[in-house]
Design a protein around this motif. Structure first.
Motif, PDB file in Angstrom:
ATOM      1  N   ALA A  10       0.831  -1.206   0.000  1.00 25.43           N
ATOM      2  CA  ALA A  10       0.000   0.000   0.000  1.00 25.43           C
ATOM      3  C   ALA A  10       0.867   1.258   0.000  1.00 25.43           C
ATOM      4  CB  ALA A  10      -0.926  -0.003   1.211  1.00 25.43           C
ATOM      5  N   GLU A  11       1.967   1.245   0.780  1.00 22.15           N
ATOM      6  CA  GLU A  11       2.892   2.382   0.808  1.00 22.15           C
ATOM      7  C   GLU A  11       3.545   2.583  -0.560  1.00 22.15           C
ATOM      8  OE1 GLU A  11       4.393   4.701   2.953  1.00 22.15           O
ATOM      9  OE2 GLU A  11       2.623   4.431   4.198  1.00 22.15           O
ATOM     10  N   VAL A  12       3.969   1.467  -1.166  1.00 24.58           N
ATOM     11  CA  VAL A  12       4.579   1.541  -2.497  1.00 24.58           C
ATOM     12  C   VAL A  12       3.577   2.089  -3.500  1.00 24.58           C
ATOM     13  CG1 VAL A  12       5.537   0.195  -4.402  1.00 24.58           C
ATOM     14  CG2 VAL A  12       6.211  -0.327  -2.056  1.00 24.58           C
ATOM     15  N   PHE A  13       2.365   1.561  -3.436  1.00 27.57           N
ATOM     16  CA  PHE A  13       1.311   1.964  -4.358  1.00 27.57           C
ATOM     17  C   PHE A  13       1.040   3.466  -4.262  1.00 27.57           C
ATOM     18  CE2 PHE A  13      -3.169   2.501  -5.535  1.00 27.57           C
ATOM     19  CZ  PHE A  13      -3.170   1.907  -6.777  1.00 27.57           C
ATOM     20  N   SER A  14       1.000   3.997  -3.033  1.00 36.07           N
ATOM     21  CA  SER A  14       0.712   5.415  -2.825  1.00 36.07           C
ATOM     22  C   SER A  14       1.802   6.309  -3.403  1.00 36.07           C
ATOM     23  CB  SER A  14       0.548   5.717  -1.332  1.00 36.07           C
ATOM     24  OG  SER A  14      -0.576   5.044  -0.807  1.00 36.07           O
ATOM     25  N   GLN A  15       3.024   5.779  -3.548  1.00 35.63           N
ATOM     26  CA  GLN A  15       4.142   6.598  -4.006  1.00 35.63           C
ATOM     27  C   GLN A  15       4.494   6.378  -5.472  1.00 35.63           C
ATOM     28  OE1 GLN A  15       7.309   7.437  -1.186  1.00 35.63           O
ATOM     29  NE2 GLN A  15       6.365   6.079   0.305  1.00 35.63           N
ATOM     30  N   LEU A  16       3.703   5.568  -6.169  1.00 36.50           N
ATOM     31  CA  LEU A  16       3.907   5.395  -7.608  1.00 36.50           C
ATOM     32  C   LEU A  16       3.518   6.669  -8.339  1.00 36.50           C
ATOM     33  CD1 LEU A  16       2.418   1.811  -8.204  1.00 36.50           C
ATOM     34  CD2 LEU A  16       4.838   2.437  -8.190  1.00 36.50           C
ATOM     35  N   SER A  17       4.091   6.865  -9.513  1.00 35.68           N
ATOM     36  CA  SER A  17       3.683   7.995 -10.346  1.00 35.68           C
ATOM     37  C   SER A  17       2.227   7.794 -10.763  1.00 35.68           C
ATOM     38  CB  SER A  17       4.574   8.079 -11.586  1.00 35.68           C
ATOM     39  OG  SER A  17       4.409   6.913 -12.387  1.00 35.68           O
ATOM     40  N   PRO A  18       1.473   8.881 -11.019  1.00 37.89           N
ATOM     41  CA  PRO A  18       0.053   8.750 -11.364  1.00 37.89           C
ATOM     42  C   PRO A  18      -0.214   7.792 -12.521  1.00 37.89           C
ATOM     43  CG  PRO A  18       0.581  11.038 -10.937  1.00 37.89           C
ATOM     44  CD  PRO A  18       1.884  10.290 -10.905  1.00 37.89           C
ATOM     45  N   SER A  19       0.615   7.864 -13.573  1.00 39.51           N
ATOM     46  CA  SER A  19       0.390   7.002 -14.736  1.00 39.51           C
ATOM     47  C   SER A  19       0.624   5.531 -14.393  1.00 39.51           C
ATOM     48  CB  SER A  19       1.296   7.423 -15.899  1.00 39.51           C
ATOM     49  OG  SER A  19       2.656   7.395 -15.501  1.00 39.51           O
ATOM     50  N   LEU A  20       1.687   5.259 -13.613  1.00 40.55           N
ATOM     51  CA  LEU A  20       1.995   3.881 -13.239  1.00 40.55           C
ATOM     52  C   LEU A  20       0.951   3.345 -12.257  1.00 40.55           C
ATOM     53  CD1 LEU A  20       4.132   1.788 -13.896  1.00 40.55           C
ATOM     54  CD2 LEU A  20       5.395   2.492 -11.873  1.00 40.55           C
ATOM     55  N   ARG A  21       0.490   4.213 -11.355  1.00 40.62           N
ATOM     56  CA  ARG A  21      -0.541   3.805 -10.402  1.00 40.62           C
ATOM     57  C   ARG A  21      -1.832   3.426 -11.137  1.00 40.62           C
ATOM     58  NH1 ARG A  21      -0.016   7.850  -6.389  1.00 40.62           N
ATOM     59  NH2 ARG A  21      -1.416   9.172  -7.573  1.00 40.62           N
ATOM     60  N   MET A  22      -2.178   4.212 -12.141  1.00 38.76           N
ATOM     61  CA  MET A  22      -3.377   3.904 -12.916  1.00 38.76           C
ATOM     62  C   MET A  22      -3.207   2.599 -13.683  1.00 38.76           C
ATOM     63  SD  MET A  22      -6.422   4.613 -13.678  1.00 38.76           S
ATOM     64  CE  MET A  22      -6.536   6.202 -12.860  1.00 38.76           C
ATOM     65  N   GLU A  23      -1.995   2.355 -14.176  1.00 46.84           N
ATOM     66  CA  GLU A  23      -1.725   1.103 -14.891  1.00 46.84           C
ATOM     67  C   GLU A  23      -1.910  -0.099 -13.968  1.00 46.84           C
ATOM     68  OE1 GLU A  23       2.094  -1.161 -16.946  1.00 46.84           O
ATOM     69  OE2 GLU A  23       2.065   1.024 -16.875  1.00 46.84           O
ATOM     70  N   VAL A  24      -1.391  -0.001 -12.739  1.00 49.66           N
ATOM     71  CA  VAL A  24      -1.550  -1.091 -11.772  1.00 49.66           C
ATOM     72  C   VAL A  24      -3.023  -1.291 -11.441  1.00 49.66           C
ATOM     73  CG1 VAL A  24      -1.071  -1.827  -9.407  1.00 49.66           C
ATOM     74  CG2 VAL A  24       0.757  -0.814 -10.789  1.00 49.66           C
ATOM     75  N   MET A  25      -3.756  -0.202 -11.271  1.00 51.06           N
ATOM     76  CA  MET A  25      -5.171  -0.297 -10.899  1.00 51.06           C
ATOM     77  C   MET A  25      -6.012  -0.938 -11.998  1.00 51.06           C
ATOM     78  SD  MET A  25      -5.840   3.314  -8.911  1.00 51.06           S
ATOM     79  CE  MET A  25      -7.484   2.894  -8.382  1.00 51.06           C
ATOM     80  N   THR A  26      -5.759  -0.548 -13.230  1.00 44.94           N
ATOM     81  CA  THR A  26      -6.588  -1.042 -14.331  1.00 44.94           C
ATOM     82  C   THR A  26      -6.229  -2.459 -14.764  1.00 44.94           C
ATOM     83  OG1 THR A  26      -5.100   0.098 -15.878  1.00 44.94           O
ATOM     84  CG2 THR A  26      -7.115   1.240 -15.237  1.00 44.94           C
ATOM     85  N   GLU A  27      -4.975  -2.898 -14.496  1.00 48.93           N
ATOM     86  CA  GLU A  27      -4.542  -4.220 -14.945  1.00 48.93           C
ATOM     87  C   GLU A  27      -4.525  -5.267 -13.827  1.00 48.93           C
ATOM     88  OE1 GLU A  27      -0.933  -4.162 -17.128  1.00 48.93           O
ATOM     89  OE2 GLU A  27      -1.550  -2.520 -18.467  1.00 48.93           O
ATOM     90  N   SER A  28      -4.890  -4.851 -12.620  1.00 52.25           N
ATOM     91  CA  SER A  28      -4.867  -5.785 -11.488  1.00 52.25           C
ATOM     92  C   SER A  28      -6.166  -6.567 -11.373  1.00 52.25           C
ATOM     93  CB  SER A  28      -4.652  -5.019 -10.174  1.00 52.25           C
ATOM     94  OG  SER A  28      -3.416  -4.386 -10.144  1.00 52.25           O
ATOM     95  N   PRO A  29      -6.079  -7.823 -10.926  1.00 52.39           N
ATOM     96  CA  PRO A  29      -7.302  -8.529 -10.521  1.00 52.39           C
ATOM     97  C   PRO A  29      -7.948  -7.746  -9.383  1.00 52.39           C
ATOM     98  CG  PRO A  29      -5.426 -10.039 -10.687  1.00 52.39           C
ATOM     99  CD  PRO A  29      -4.871  -8.653 -10.779  1.00 52.39           C
ATOM    100  N   ILE A  30      -9.235  -7.539  -9.443  1.00 52.84           N
ATOM    101  CA  ILE A  30      -9.907  -6.641  -8.519  1.00 52.84           C
ATOM    102  C   ILE A  30      -9.780  -7.092  -7.073  1.00 52.84           C
ATOM    103  CG2 ILE A  30     -12.218  -7.667  -8.549  1.00 52.84           C
ATOM    104  CD1 ILE A  30     -11.446  -3.938  -8.958  1.00 52.84           C
ATOM    105  N   GLU A  31      -9.715  -8.395  -6.835  1.00 53.59           N
ATOM    106  CA  GLU A  31      -9.599  -8.907  -5.457  1.00 53.59           C
ATOM    107  C   GLU A  31      -8.222  -8.560  -4.870  1.00 53.59           C
ATOM    108  OE1 GLU A  31     -10.494 -10.724  -8.022  1.00 53.59           O
ATOM    109  OE2 GLU A  31     -12.628 -11.177  -7.662  1.00 53.59           O
ATOM    110  N   GLN A  32      -7.171  -8.744  -5.687  1.00 51.85           N
ATOM    111  CA  GLN A  32      -5.821  -8.412  -5.220  1.00 51.85           C
ATOM    112  C   GLN A  32      -5.688  -6.922  -4.943  1.00 51.85           C
ATOM    113  OE1 GLN A  32      -3.486 -10.487  -8.451  1.00 51.85           O
ATOM    114  NE2 GLN A  32      -2.185 -11.030  -6.726  1.00 51.85           N
ATOM    115  N   LEU A  33      -6.268  -6.123  -5.828  1.00 50.01           N
ATOM    116  CA  LEU A  33      -6.209  -4.672  -5.662  1.00 50.01           C
ATOM    117  C   LEU A  33      -6.915  -4.240  -4.381  1.00 50.01           C
ATOM    118  CD1 LEU A  33      -5.369  -1.948  -6.856  1.00 50.01           C
ATOM    119  CD2 LEU A  33      -7.536  -1.920  -8.108  1.00 50.01           C
ATOM    120  N   ALA A  34      -8.072  -4.840  -4.113  1.00 53.61           N
ATOM    121  CA  ALA A  34      -8.836  -4.494  -2.904  1.00 53.61           C
ATOM    122  C   ALA A  34      -8.048  -4.814  -1.644  1.00 53.61           C
ATOM    123  CB  ALA A  34     -10.172  -5.228  -2.906  1.00 53.61           C
TER     124      ALA A  34
END
Length: 462
Positions: free
Chosen positions: A76-100
C-alpha cells in the motif's frame, strides 16, 4: 499517511548506481521466476525506493513484480508513491480482489482519490470488495470537490472530549496506535463540535489532574470542507502548521489535512501555474499525442502570433526610418530581448505571489513603485552599456542615444506591465497564471517596437 525521511544524505550518483543495480537484479529474478529471492530483496527496500524501481522496470513486468510484495501494508505504501500514470496502470490491470486487499491499507484520503479515478464499472466492483469502514470513509470523501479541503482531508483523525483530564488523554493516545499523525489533540464538545486544540508538548508538560479545557487553545486554525485546497496550503505555510482540522457548516470536526497532503497541493499548484504561464497544460505530461499537445498550445500561441503581426505592422509604419538609418535594425533583437526577459521575471514573481497569497491586490501601488525602481536600475545599467557599445562600434552619438534610451524605457515599461497586468486580471477574477503570459509578451513586443522608433524619429529628426 506517513512521511519517511532518510536519516543520512545520499549522494545522487551513488543512489542512481544502486538503483540501476537493483532494477537489474529484480528484473533478472523475475525472469528466473525466483519468487522467494525476489521477495527477500524487495522486503529490504524502502517503499519510496521500490516505487522508483517499479517505474524503471519494463511495463509488462510492473504488475507482477508489484504483487510479489508479500506485506500488503508495504504494498500500500509503495502503491501510494507510484507515479500517477503507473498507479493507474496497476489499478486497471490488477485482478480486482488483489487490488482491494492492498487498498484496504491505503489512507482514506488517498484511497478516495484513487477510487475516484477508476472507470465506473471497476469503481463499483472495488467498492463492493472494501470492508464497511473503508467503504464508508471513501463514500464520505467522494462527496466533496477533489480540490477542496474536504477532498484532500483524511477522516483518520484523533479527537477527545474537552472534559477529560490530562492523564485520560495520554492513555487514550497510547491505546490508538493506528491513528495517522497525532500532531495535535483536537478537543470537541458533546455534539462533536471543535472547541479547542492542545499540542502534544502542552499535554505532556501539563500537571496531572488538569482538565483539558484549562490548557487547550480555543483559537483554532481551521477550515471548512468547501475551502479551496490552495487556501489550506497557504494557512499551513503561513502559520507553520503540521495539520489543519476540517469542520462542516455546524463546526463539527469531520477530518484533518496533514502537512504531507499540503506539500502535494503546493507542488501541484506550482506546476499548474508555471505551465499556464507558459501557455500549455499539465495534461501534456500524460499524453504522447502530437495532435493533442498542438491543440493545447495553439490558442495561447495565437495571442503571441497576433502580437507579432502587430509589431510587424509598427515596423512597417517606420520603414522610412530603417531606410535612412539601416543600422537600427541590427539592435532590434537585443532591445526586444532584454525587455522580454525583464517582463518574464517580473510576471513570474507577481503571479507566484498572487497564487501563494504572499501578494495581495491591495499591494498594487507599492509593488508597482518597487518594480519601477527595479526597471529603472536595470534599464539604466544596460542602457549605458548599449549606448557606449553603439557609439564605439558605429561611431555615432545619435545611435548610442537611441539604443540607450530605448532599452531604458523598454525594460522599465516591461517591469511595470508585468506587474500591473496580473493585478488587473486578479481584480477582474481572471486567472493571472493563464492570461498574464500571452498578454505581457504581446504588449511588450508592440510597445517596445513603437518606443524604439519614436525615440529614433526624435533623435534623428526624421
Amino acid at each position: 499517511m506517513q512521511i519517511n525521511v532518510e536519516t543520512k544524505p545520499v549522494a545522487s550518483a551513488a543512489y542512481n548506481t544502486r538503483k540501476k543495480r537493483l532494477v537489474e537484479t529484480i528484473d533478472r529474478l523475475y525472469h528466473r521466476n525466483a519468487k522467494a529471492s525476489l521477495q527477500k530483496v524487495i522486503s529490504r527496500l524502502h517503499p519510496a525506493d521500490m516505487a522508483s524501481i517499479l517505474d524503471e522496470l519494463p511495463p509488462e513486468h510492473v504488475v507482477d513484480v508489484f504483487y510479489t510484495i508479500s506485506d500488503t501494508a508495504m504494498a500500500a505504501e509503495v502503491f501510494s508513491q507510484l507515479s500517477p500514470s503507473l498507479r493507474m496502470e496497476v489499478m486497471t490491470e490488477s485482478p480486482i480482489e488483489q487490488l482491494a486487499a492492498v487498498l484496504q491499507h491505503v489512507a482514506p484520503d488517498d484511497l478516495a482519490d484513487l477510487v475516484g479515478d477508476l472507470p465506473e464499472d471497476q469503481r463499483a466492483q472495488l467498492m463492493a470488495l472494501l470492508d464497511r469502514e473503508s467503504k464508508d470513509e471513501v463514500e464520505s470523501l467522494l462527496q466533496y470537490d477533489p480540490n477542496s479541503a474536504g477532498g484532500i482531508m483524511t477522516t483518520d483523525f484523533f479527537s477527545l472530549p474537552h472534559t477529560l483530564v490530562v492523564e485520560e488523554a495520554i492513555e487514550n493516545i497510547r491505546s490508538r496506535e493506528d491513528v495517522e499523525m497525532v500532531f495535535y489533540l483536537y478537543l470537541t464538545d458533546e455534539a462533536g463540535r471543535l472547541v479547542g486544540v492542545v499540542s502534544l508538548r502542552q499535554l505532556l508538560l501539563a500537571r496531572p489532574g488538569t482538565p483539558l479545557d484549562k490548557v487547550m487553545n480555543r483559537r483554532v486554525m481551521k477550515v471548512t470542507t468547501d475551502a479551496d485546497q490552495t487556501t489550506v496550503a497557504m494557512l499551513v505555510e503561513k502559520y507553520h502548521l503540521l495539520a489543519v482540522p476540517v469542520v462542516d457548516e455546524e463546526n463539527v470536526l469531520v477530518g484533518m489535512v496533514t502537512v504531507d497532503d499540503v506539500i502535494d497541493v503546493l507542488e501541484e499548484e506550482t506546476t499548474r501555474d508555471m505551465l499556464k504561464m507558459a501557455g500549455t497544460s499539465e495534461s501534456e505530461t500524460l499524453t504522447h499525442s502530437a495532435f493533442k499537445i498542438a491543440g493545447i498550445r495553439l490558442p495561447w500561441l495565437l495571442a503571441a502570433f497576433i502580437g507579432g503581426l502587430a509589431a510587424t505592422a509598427v515596423i512597417g509604419r517606420y520603414e522610412a526610418i530603417l531606410g535612412e538609418v539601416l543600422v537600427l535594425s541590427a539592435f532590434l533583437p537585443v532591445v526586444m530581448g532584454m525587455a522580454g526577459n525583464v517582463g518574464v521575471q517580473s510576471a513570474t514573481v507577481a503571479v507566484r505571489g498572487l497564487a501563494t497569497g504572499a501578494i495581495d491586490v491591495r499591494d498594487t501601488v507599492p509593488l508597482v513603485l518597487k518594480e519601477l525602481r527595479v526597471g529603472l536600475l536595470l534599464g539604466g545599467f544596460y542602457g549605458v552599456i548599449l549606448a557606449i557599445y553603439g557609439y564605439l562600434m558605429h561611431d555615432s552619438v545619435s545611435l548610442g542615444q537611441v539604443v540607450g534610451l530605448t532599452i531604458l524605457g523598454n525594460m522599465t515599461g516591461a517591469a511595470l506591465l508585468a506587474v500591473l497586468l496580473p493585478m488587473i486580471f486578479q481584480r477582474l477574477k481572471v486567472d493571472p497564471a493563464v492570461a498574464t503570459g500571452p498578454f505581457v509578451t504581446t504588449a511588450i513586443d508592440i510597445l517596445g517596437v513603437l518606443n524604439y522608433f519614436v525615440i529614433a524619429s526624435w533623435i534623428y529628426k526624421l
